[in-house]
Design an enzyme around this catalytic site. Structure first.
Site, PDB file in Angstrom:
ATOM      1  CD  GLU A   1      -1.454   4.926  -9.412  1.00 22.54           C
ATOM      2  OE1 GLU A   1      -1.087   5.756  -8.782  1.00 22.54           O
ATOM      3  OE2 GLU A   1      -2.266   5.139 -10.113  1.00 22.54           O
TER       4      GLU A   1
ATOM      5  CG  ASP B   1       1.479   3.138  -2.910  1.00 21.48           C
ATOM      6  OD1 ASP B   1       2.528   3.672  -3.197  1.00 21.48           O
ATOM      7  OD2 ASP B   1       0.953   3.682  -1.721  1.00 21.48           O
TER       8      ASP B   1
ATOM      9  CD  GLU C   1       2.678   2.913  -7.283  1.00 27.01           C
ATOM     10  OE1 GLU C   1       3.390   3.389  -6.397  1.00 27.01           O
ATOM     11  OE2 GLU C   1       1.525   3.597  -7.952  1.00 27.01           O
TER      12      GLU C   1
END
Length: 270
Positions: free
Chosen positions: A77, A81, A153
């Site tokens: 994640e 991102d 993400e």
């Protein structure tokens, strides 16, 4: 859109190799047969499917011995991102050459928001593929999108590790980058549906009903046409790359066409 320079591509490739080595020691969950359908939905076939499985593994199902949570999707994640922010920033820079930094920042903040990424994750039905504990599954049922947006993400991060920056960008292009302007418009129009709802209820017509008239385009880039009925009378038709945006456009048209006497007269003829 201009492509990244060869120097920047080399930087991304080195970063991908570095993160791939970091993740190679993780122990992902056992693969699920449904992952084949997810790969079709995201239009990307993994060379190493364990990256995808890892991206769907929530911390609620990892062993208690893993105190750092290395087997969860949290690091993916974190990586995803950064990739999403990079792709969106590059897109906005080239798409709006006359806009200043402040305006670009506002659009970017919306495009990478939990709300938008959560909606994109739901469009891919990521919630049905996630490895979750019972409590988190119940949270999803209550409409909380944080877990799904995080998973989106993480999936992007997994694609980056498996196929590189270009593969991650190709994943984002139809789902996010090509829709940034429409998504921005949707955010500006968030009051149309609530306004027509309040107006219809105050005039005794109840809750407006929305109906999908047509759905066009491939699974990853659909286009919706929606009509709105107030008191059983059709007042508007809207289109958009998501059901929500199509409904917003229909609600906006309904507000322009709203006439209490016309609706009442139409009801009396039925």
């Amino acid at each position: 859109m201009r492509r990244l320079s060869s120097r920047n591509m080399r930087v991304f490739d080195r970063a991908r190799e570095f993160f791939a080595r970091l993740f190679s020691g993780a122990t992902p969950k056992q693969s699920d047969s449904k992952l084949d359908s997810l790969q079709r939905a995201i239009n990307y076939q993994f060379t190493n499917p364990s990256f995808l499985t890892h991206s769907l593994t929530h911390k609620s199902v990892i062993p208690i011995e893993d105190r750092k949570g290395l087997q969860s999707n949290e690091r993916l994640e974190f990586l995803g991102d950064s990739i999403i922010n990079s792709c969106v920033t590059e897109y906005l820079y080239h798409r709006f050459p006359q806009e200043n930094e402040g305006h670009l920042t506002k659009i970017k903040s919306l495009a990478v928001s939990r709300k938008i990424l959560g909606e994109l994750g739901h469009e891919l039905s990521l919630d049905s593929y996630l490895y979750l504990g019972t409590g988190e599954r119940e949270v999803l049922g209550k409409g909380k999108d944080t877990i799904v947006s995080n998973a989106f993400e993480a999936v992007c991060g997994a694609i980056f590790l498996d196929g590189g920056f270009c593969a991650a960008k190709a994943f984002l292009q139809p789902r996010l980058l090509d829709r940034i302007e429409a998504l921005s418009q949707e955010a500006r129009n968030t009051n149309y549906k609530s306004t027509i709802l309040e107006l219809a209820q105050s005039d005794g017509f109840g809750t407006p009903r929305y109906a999908i008239v047509a759905t066009e385009g491939p699974e990853h880039a659909k286009h919706f046409t929606v009509r709105i009925l107030v008191g059983g009378c059709e007042l508007g038709v809207g289109t958009g790359p998501s059901k929500k945006l199509a409904e917003q456009h229909a609600a906006m048209e309904a507000l322009n066409n709203y006439d209490k006497s016309y609706i009442t007269e139409s009801q009396s003829k039925e």
